[in-house]
Every structure is written in structure tokens, then in C-alpha cells.
Write a protein that holds these residues in place. Sequence first.
Motif, PDB file in Angstrom:
ATOM      1  N   GLU A 350      56.594  -2.616   9.119  1.00 35.28           N
ATOM      2  CA  GLU A 350      55.283  -3.262   9.252  1.00 35.28           C
ATOM      3  C   GLU A 350      54.174  -2.227   9.433  1.00 35.28           C
ATOM      4  O   GLU A 350      53.103  -2.320   8.817  1.00 35.28           O
ATOM      5  CB  GLU A 350      55.284  -4.220  10.453  1.00 35.28           C
ATOM      6  N   THR A 351      54.444  -1.212  10.277  1.00 38.00           N
ATOM      7  CA  THR A 351      53.452  -0.160  10.506  1.00 38.00           C
ATOM      8  C   THR A 351      53.204   0.631   9.227  1.00 38.00           C
ATOM      9  O   THR A 351      52.061   0.998   8.910  1.00 38.00           O
ATOM     10  CB  THR A 351      53.918   0.790  11.632  1.00 38.00           C
ATOM     11  N   LYS A 353      53.409  -0.387   6.178  1.00 39.75           N
ATOM     12  CA  LYS A 353      52.596  -1.173   5.254  1.00 39.75           C
ATOM     13  C   LYS A 353      51.127  -1.186   5.672  1.00 39.75           C
ATOM     14  O   LYS A 353      50.230  -1.029   4.849  1.00 39.75           O
ATOM     15  CB  LYS A 353      53.127  -2.598   5.165  1.00 39.75           C
ATOM     16  N   SER A 354      50.909  -1.380   6.968  1.00 40.77           N
ATOM     17  CA  SER A 354      49.524  -1.455   7.448  1.00 40.77           C
ATOM     18  C   SER A 354      48.787  -0.119   7.310  1.00 40.77           C
ATOM     19  O   SER A 354      47.577  -0.085   7.071  1.00 40.77           O
ATOM     20  CB  SER A 354      49.502  -1.927   8.904  1.00 40.77           C
TER      21      SER A 354
END
Length: 434
Positions: A350-351, A353-354
Motif C-alpha cells: 500500500e505504501t 503504491k501511494s
Amino acid sequence: MGEGKKTSKSVDHSSDMNAGEYNFIRETIKNRPVNRKNLFIRAASVTGGAALFGIVAAIAFSLTFSAAEDYQSRSRRQEREVEIPRDEPEEAKEIKEADTPAPQIVEVPRNITLADYEKIYNEILKISENPRKALVHVSGIEKKEDLLDNTLLSSGESEGIIIENNGTEMFILTELAALSEAERIKVEFVDGSTAQAVGVKGDSATGLAVIQVSSASLKKSTLEHVTVAKLGNSYSLVQGKAVIAIGKPTGYNDSVVYGNVTSVTNKVPVTDMEYNLLTTDILGSGQGSGMLLDTSGNIIGVIAMAYGPEDTQTMVKALSVSQLKPLIENLSNGKDILYMGVRGQEVSEETAKSMEISRGIFVDKVEEDSPAMEAGIQRGDVITSFNKKDIHTMQRFYAELQKCEKGQKVELAVMRKGAESYGQTKINVTLDVK
């Protein structure tokens, strides 16, 4: 050398015998002249030949002995090689609604008596009986002198556990702090007998060390009494699992306490690695040490009270043994611990991607004067590959690092924060050992 001396002595006797024969002949044939030059040449030739034979024999013996010694040395190294099977982390499985078990009602007895508690504790003692036979008390003894030049003996102390016995040497896992500056190491076994030990290897990052005791130095009764601990799989632990702490978790020797696992997801960052910290609801001492067992009597954690916030120092905590197994094997075999000098944490999917970067290791800290610092790695960098192999976790980073050799140059793919976004670069690092 012995053959050379023997040959030289024979030559001396031959010279005496030749002189005697010559005198006899001289008395019989008076006109025969003495050819001293030929006699000298013959004597010198015999003596030189004997010396040459002695030198050749000595060289041959030396080479043969050296080869035999090298062979025996290799055989000893192969004989003492310790192998510890690895555990693979269990992959999380998708739980479908149909697979979810129906809730069950568990009835808890309301009238629990003291006899019930005694029965439970006796069962705990029974489970821990065999692992406790593998426990030892380690003392690192150092000589010091006071202001009056009086010699004093001081010692660091810790619990240890027998992890291997190959019939020749016994290998014991213990704490490095107890051995620092020690001139000799004493080990006390469960039957009260003692023996001298030698250090094999220590690791400053985890504070663990392996020492070795010669099996020949132990009494037969001791060898029959002690056991080798079984290293379990700590990846299978979940919250709520019952565990047993043995050794010195409360600050007192030979303690046995039990409780439950409260967390398995806390992390302990150390140089070039990261370990899971197993926390429990067991009350202990801030100076405690020992091992954490599962309900089958297998070791699933090495008690490490120093980690965690200060207000949790009385709660028994342990490093995951499954993650420690590669290190324990290297320490047992006296192998170099390869060193780069970074502390980091995993960049989640998730990190990644962000932040629009690849998954990898976010560098929290670069050790001073380390190979990483000399190569130009900076805090905030994200290491995405090690020698062209993708790196997602510190465990994978450590595993790839330990496959290398001292002085080897490795290539890292690194994402570095620029003025507007992250950019990728390559960095070559020359590895060292601790």
C-alpha cells in the motif's frame, strides 16, 4: 631428521674402519702411497649423500605430515558442522465466508479449586522437564586488580541452552554480554557439574553467542543426564497461545512460569536484520534470561528483556527462534557475519503504491563508518534489489547478505527522494565482517 643423524653416525664409523684397514695394509705393503685426496673425496661424497638423503627424507615427512594435518583439520571441520533446519513463514490464506467455522460455546468451570491449579502447574512442569535438562548456567570469569594490587575475580552470568551435541563437542547458545572480556568461561550443567568452555562466535547486533564444551571433559553421568534442546517453529504462533518460560525469566535460577502470547507482530530492528518480538503476559525481571517454550516443549523464543518500551520491562519478551536459526547456525560454525550497516523496515504494498515506488527496504539508519555509509547509502533510501534479486523484507536482505564473502562488491538498486519524486540509482557496496 632422525634418519639423517643415524646415517651420519654410520659414515663416521665407516671412516674409522677405512682408516684401520689402511693402516693394516700400510704395514704389509710399505711401498703403497697414501692418496689422501681420493680418501677425502670419498668421505665427503658419502657424508654429503647421507645429508642429502636426510634432507629429502625430512622434506618428505614434513609434506606428508602437513597433508595429513590438513586432511584431519578438514575432517574435524566437516564433523563439527552444525546444520539447523530452516522454517518458512506461513502464507496467509484467504478465508471465505463458507470456510468460517460456526462459533462454539465453551463452558468454563466455575468452581476451580487449588487442586486444579496444582494439576495444571504439574502438567507445565512435566512439559518443561526435558528442555530444562538442556539448560546451563554460564559464567564469564575475568581477573581484575584493585588499587592495592589484589587480584579479584569478577564474572558475567547468563543462562544458556544446549543446541547441539555431535559426540565430540557440545554447542551452547547464550548471551554475549556474559562473555565480554572474560578470560575463561565456566559452564554449570543441570546436575551441578562444571566444565570449561571456549567461545565460538558472538553477534553484537542480537547480543547472542555460541560457546563450546568438549564432550570428553564431561563425566559419563553428566552426558547421560543432559539433553539437547529442540528448536521449534515460532512462525506458527498466534495471540492467545499458551507458552512456558524457563531459565531465569524472573531473575531466579531454574524458574518455570507460564502464560499466553499477547503479540507476535512487534518488530525489533537490528543492524542488517529485523526480528519479530514475541510478547507475553508473564511477569518477569528486567535482568531475566532464558527460553520460551510452546506446549510441546520446543523452544520458540530466546528471552530478550531489554527490547521494547521501558514500561514493559517486567513483561517477558522473546526473539522469534525461527528467524534466529540462520544466525545460530553461523555462530555455531564460527562463520563470519557479513556486515553492510543499515537498519530498515519493509515498505508495504500500500505504501509503495501511494509513494509510487517499488516495494523494498526503507532505510531508517545508516551505521557510522559502515560499508553502507562509505558507499553513499542515505537515510530515506529504499533498497529494492540486492545483486539483481528483489528485496521486500529485512529477512530476505539478511539471507542474501550472508551468502556473500568479505570484500565482495554487491550492487544495490536504490530509490532515492529527489526534488519532486523518487528516482532510481545503482550503488556498489564492498562488504565487510563484524
